[in-house]
Structure formats: structure tokens, C-alpha cells
Design a protein around this motif. Sequence first.
Motif, mmCIF file in Angstrom:
data_model
loop_
_atom_site.group_PDB
_atom_site.id
_atom_site.type_symbol
_atom_site.label_atom_id
_atom_site.label_comp_id
_atom_site.label_asym_id
_atom_site.label_seq_id
_atom_site.Cartn_x
_atom_site.Cartn_y
_atom_site.Cartn_z
ATOM 1 N N PHE A 24 -1.300 3.082 -3.287
ATOM 2 C CA PHE A 24 -1.028 2.560 -1.933
ATOM 3 C C PHE A 24 0.461 2.668 -1.608
ATOM 4 O O PHE A 24 0.841 3.040 -0.504
ATOM 5 C CB PHE A 24 -1.518 1.112 -1.824
ATOM 6 N N GLN A 41 -3.304 3.006 3.034
ATOM 7 C CA GLN A 41 -3.322 1.589 2.647
ATOM 8 C C GLN A 41 -4.033 0.764 3.725
ATOM 9 O O GLN A 41 -3.782 0.948 4.920
ATOM 10 C CB GLN A 41 -1.879 1.123 2.494
ATOM 11 N N GLY A 42 -4.879 -0.180 3.272
ATOM 12 C CA GLY A 42 -5.687 -0.944 4.216
ATOM 13 C C GLY A 42 -4.949 -2.147 4.778
ATOM 14 O O GLY A 42 -5.005 -3.232 4.217
ATOM 15 N N TYR A 130 -11.348 -1.246 -7.403
ATOM 16 C CA TYR A 130 -10.032 -1.527 -6.834
ATOM 17 C C TYR A 130 -8.989 -1.424 -7.944
ATOM 18 O O TYR A 130 -9.222 -1.901 -9.054
ATOM 19 C CB TYR A 130 -10.062 -2.925 -6.216
ATOM 20 N N ASN A 183 -14.694 -2.102 -1.797
ATOM 21 C CA ASN A 183 -13.608 -1.161 -1.555
ATOM 22 C C ASN A 183 -13.597 -0.168 -2.707
ATOM 23 O O ASN A 183 -13.544 -0.603 -3.859
ATOM 24 C CB ASN A 183 -12.284 -1.947 -1.517
ATOM 25 N N TYR A 214 -13.556 -9.047 1.591
ATOM 26 C CA TYR A 214 -14.073 -8.480 2.853
ATOM 27 C C TYR A 214 -15.317 -9.233 3.336
ATOM 28 O O TYR A 214 -16.140 -8.677 4.064
ATOM 29 C CB TYR A 214 -14.380 -6.983 2.672
ATOM 30 N N LYS A 245 -7.422 -10.082 4.981
ATOM 31 C CA LYS A 245 -8.331 -9.249 5.762
ATOM 32 C C LYS A 245 -9.026 -10.054 6.846
ATOM 33 O O LYS A 245 -9.263 -9.569 7.951
ATOM 34 C CB LYS A 245 -9.388 -8.603 4.845
ATOM 35 N N PHE A 330 -12.925 0.520 5.315
ATOM 36 C CA PHE A 330 -12.767 1.879 4.792
ATOM 37 C C PHE A 330 -14.006 2.764 4.973
ATOM 38 O O PHE A 330 -15.141 2.290 4.859
ATOM 39 C CB PHE A 330 -12.438 1.829 3.291
ATOM 40 N N ARG A 376 -10.741 8.469 1.041
ATOM 41 C CA ARG A 376 -10.940 7.245 1.824
ATOM 42 C C ARG A 376 -9.992 7.184 3.026
ATOM 43 O O ARG A 376 -8.793 7.420 2.871
ATOM 44 C CB ARG A 376 -10.685 6.048 0.902
HETATM 45 N N1 GLN Z 1 -6.326 -3.552 -0.450
HETATM 46 C C1 GLN Z 1 -5.575 -2.539 0.224
HETATM 47 C C2 GLN Z 1 -6.300 -1.209 0.093
HETATM 48 O O1 GLN Z 1 -7.224 -1.082 -0.635
HETATM 49 C C3 GLN Z 1 -4.188 -2.315 -0.314
HETATM 50 C C4 GLN Z 1 -3.528 -3.418 -1.034
HETATM 51 C C5 GLN Z 1 -2.362 -2.928 -1.842
HETATM 52 O O2 GLN Z 1 -1.520 -2.205 -1.346
HETATM 53 N N2 GLN Z 1 -2.337 -3.271 -3.082
HETATM 54 O O3 GLN Z 1 -5.893 -0.272 0.738
#
Ligand code: GLN
Length: 398
Positions: A24, A41-42, A130, A183, A214, A245, A330, A376
Motif C-alpha cells: 500500500f 490503497q483503500g 490481508y 479484502n 467491512y 471504513k 474492492f 485489485r
Molecule cells: N486496508 C487498506 C487496503 O487494503 C489499506 C490499509 C493500509 O495501508 N495498511 O487497501
Amino acid sequence: MAGMTSSARPLLNRRLAEFGTTIFAEMSALAVRTGSINLGQGFPDTDGPEEIREAAVRALRDGRGNQYPPGPGIPELRTAVAEHQLRRYGLSYDPDTEVLVTAGATEAIAAALLALLEPGDEVIALEPYYDSYAACIAMAGGKRVPVTLRPHQEGAGFRLDLGELRDAVTPRTRLLLLNTPHNPTGTVLTRPELAEIARLAVEHDLLVVTDEVYEHLVYDDAEHIPLATFPGMRERTVSISSAGKTFSFTGWKVGWVTAAPGLVTAVRSAKQFLTYVSSGPFQYAVAEALALPDTYFETLRADLRAKRDLLASGLAQAGFTVFRPAGTYFITTDIRPLGEGDGFAFCRALPERAGVVAIPNAVFYDHRETGAPFVRFAFCKQLHVLEEAVSRLKRLAS
Ligand code: GLN
Ligand code: PMP
């Protein structure tokens, strides 16, 4: 002694050697450097509710939380978390003994694994996982055992093979590390799947850590059902969530754990030596956020669903195979229809080729070759940003 000088020995220890910079950070830096649209990055590109931001400002100005808050979290937030679990899921937790506030879900995951694992314990995690899961299992000296979610036909997304999960359990398995909504695939585990996972955990006397950050981001007829609601699970499940989130304030880093008292005490033992406490004034604001009316959560969901739909159809038109997510921020795609097979190479070249940044799913796999063709894209961005990204990506095929 020869070979023992500090220069001969790597500085990063053996447990962490395989984890470099997170993808990220790498990809967000690449987006900034190249001026690309960041669908990597989310994080949302608009902040959460104004009144919640104002609640944080009020707390700062009133001097609430500017000094160390209590170790387990401020009582107002622990109470708000307990009320949220009861109101939404019928799960009853005592705010004093069964709720712990953490520095985001990230710290909750780290503290849970550091507290609950002995070196050598096996941890089953759903792959792709993750990235912090693998690093935290390693820091705790555990051994990760991935069970791979596999793509079904377009539309059905990635699914868990319950037989494979069952086969992965050994006498050394201590813990199941779950994530739903998931994720990066957007898979939401269904009631029958969760019921079977619960049966397995009870049968083998496993602990479960379930990452539900989420929980509010589920679409269409998908439903988020906490694993802790299933028979025999409340006493063996550490449930984790966070405000990032749900309230579109990912920088605030307010998370929480709900679990039976013995589990919370164990997790708190590790947590107190990680950060001790964090996010004082933000805890007050998040306590107010958790009490927002249902319409807030419905609007958030509807907004993100529209964004998902726009990006999903745009990616399909641009030539990707799209696995339509039932939850999260995502969309996982398959790049093979574009004549590509290596997601890493594709994502590293994408800013130059199209001015867009995405994440190669392979980083979330032990079986890197299985994850290689998947990429993604995050859709938690304004509609006009997504439209521009789609029009850029459509040029890839031409
Ligand atoms: N959870 C977010 C993602 O999956 C990023 C979080 C982070 O940067 N660690 O994109
Ligand atoms: N778990 C998952 C599955 C995530 O995607 C993220 C990133 N938001 C986290 C945990 C970390 O959450 P937080 O920002 O609250 O630490």
C-alpha cells in the motif's frame, strides 16, 4: 568472531525478512510520483460526516482525550461499541470487561495474535489474506496455513472450499483468522459457510479471530453475519472492527475488539505494550458516530454500491474479467483477457500506461502463482474520479 559482525548480519530479523515495505505504501507513493489516479490503497477521497469531524474538534477544544485515555478505551466508546453490537446483531457485551479499544483494527489483529499464539502454533487464514496477518503471525512465531479462496464463474466471485478448510486443521492448529467481508476479493461468507466454520471451530476447540472492518459495506442481498452469533462461538471468538471504513475516517485509527472477558484480558495484555492507548479525542467522536441513525449506514452502502457498479462495468468494458464483490471497497479482476498474466508487472507499468494505480493480489498469497493474474481496484472514490479512471483504462485494450 568471523561472520558475526553486525555488517554480516541482516538488520531485519528472520521473522520479518520476507516482509518488505507494504504494497500500500509502495503503490500510494507511485501514484503520487506519477500523478496517477490511486485505486490502490483503500481509502475514500472524501471525508466522513461533518458532524463527526466536528465532534472530534469539540473533544480537542474541550480537553477530552488530550491526555492518556484509559487503557481499555474511554467508557463512552466502549458503551457505544457494545450498544452497536446489540442493536445490529443481538450480541450482548459488557462494556467494562468485553470491549477493548485499539489503534485501528491493525493493532487489534497484532495484539490478538501476539497474545493468543505460542511459537509453532498453526493459524489458518483465508488466502488471499490481508498483508498484516502474515506479518503478525510471523511476529508471534506462529505458522500460517493458507486456505485459498477460488474464483468461480464471473459474478459468483471467490468462494471458500469448506472441505479444504476442514483438511487444513491439524492437532497444531490453534486459531482461525477470518475476514468477512473479505479484502481483497469482496467475498461475504454466507450463513451456511459460517455455520460450518463454527462447527469446525467447536469440534477442534479452536480460537477464532474475525476481522469485520467491512461489516457495513455489503451490497445487494449480501448480509454480514458476525461469527460470534453462531452456537459455541461467543466464548472462543475475538471480533475486530474499526471506524476507518464505516465512517470514512481511515486516518483516525480507532478500532475495537469484542470478546469474552478472558480473551479481552489476554488481548489487552499485549495491546498495553504496543501503544498502551491512542486516538484520545477521536474516541469521543467515534462514540457519537456509532450512534448515528440507520439512515447513515444505508446511505453509505447505497453510495458505495453505485461506485462499485460504475467501476465494475467500466473494468469489464476495458477488457478485464470482473469478480463482482458482495462487500468491501474492492473489485478483484483477472488481467488475462488483456493478454497479461503477471499482476506485479502489470501494476508497476499501469501508471505509465494508463495513469492509474492498482494492487497486485499476488502480495496476499503464499501461492504467488495462484494470485499472479489477479489485480485489485478500489472503488471508494468520487464518481467523476472513477469515470476518469475507467476512460483511461479503456485505452489499454486499443
Ligand atoms: N486496508 C487498506 C487496503 O487494503 C489499506 C490499509 C493500509 O495501508 N495498511 O487497501
Ligand atoms: N483488516 C482489513 C481486512 C483491512 O482491509 C484493513 C484496512 N482498512 C484493516 C484491517 C486495518 O484497519 P485499520 O485501518 O482500522 O487499522
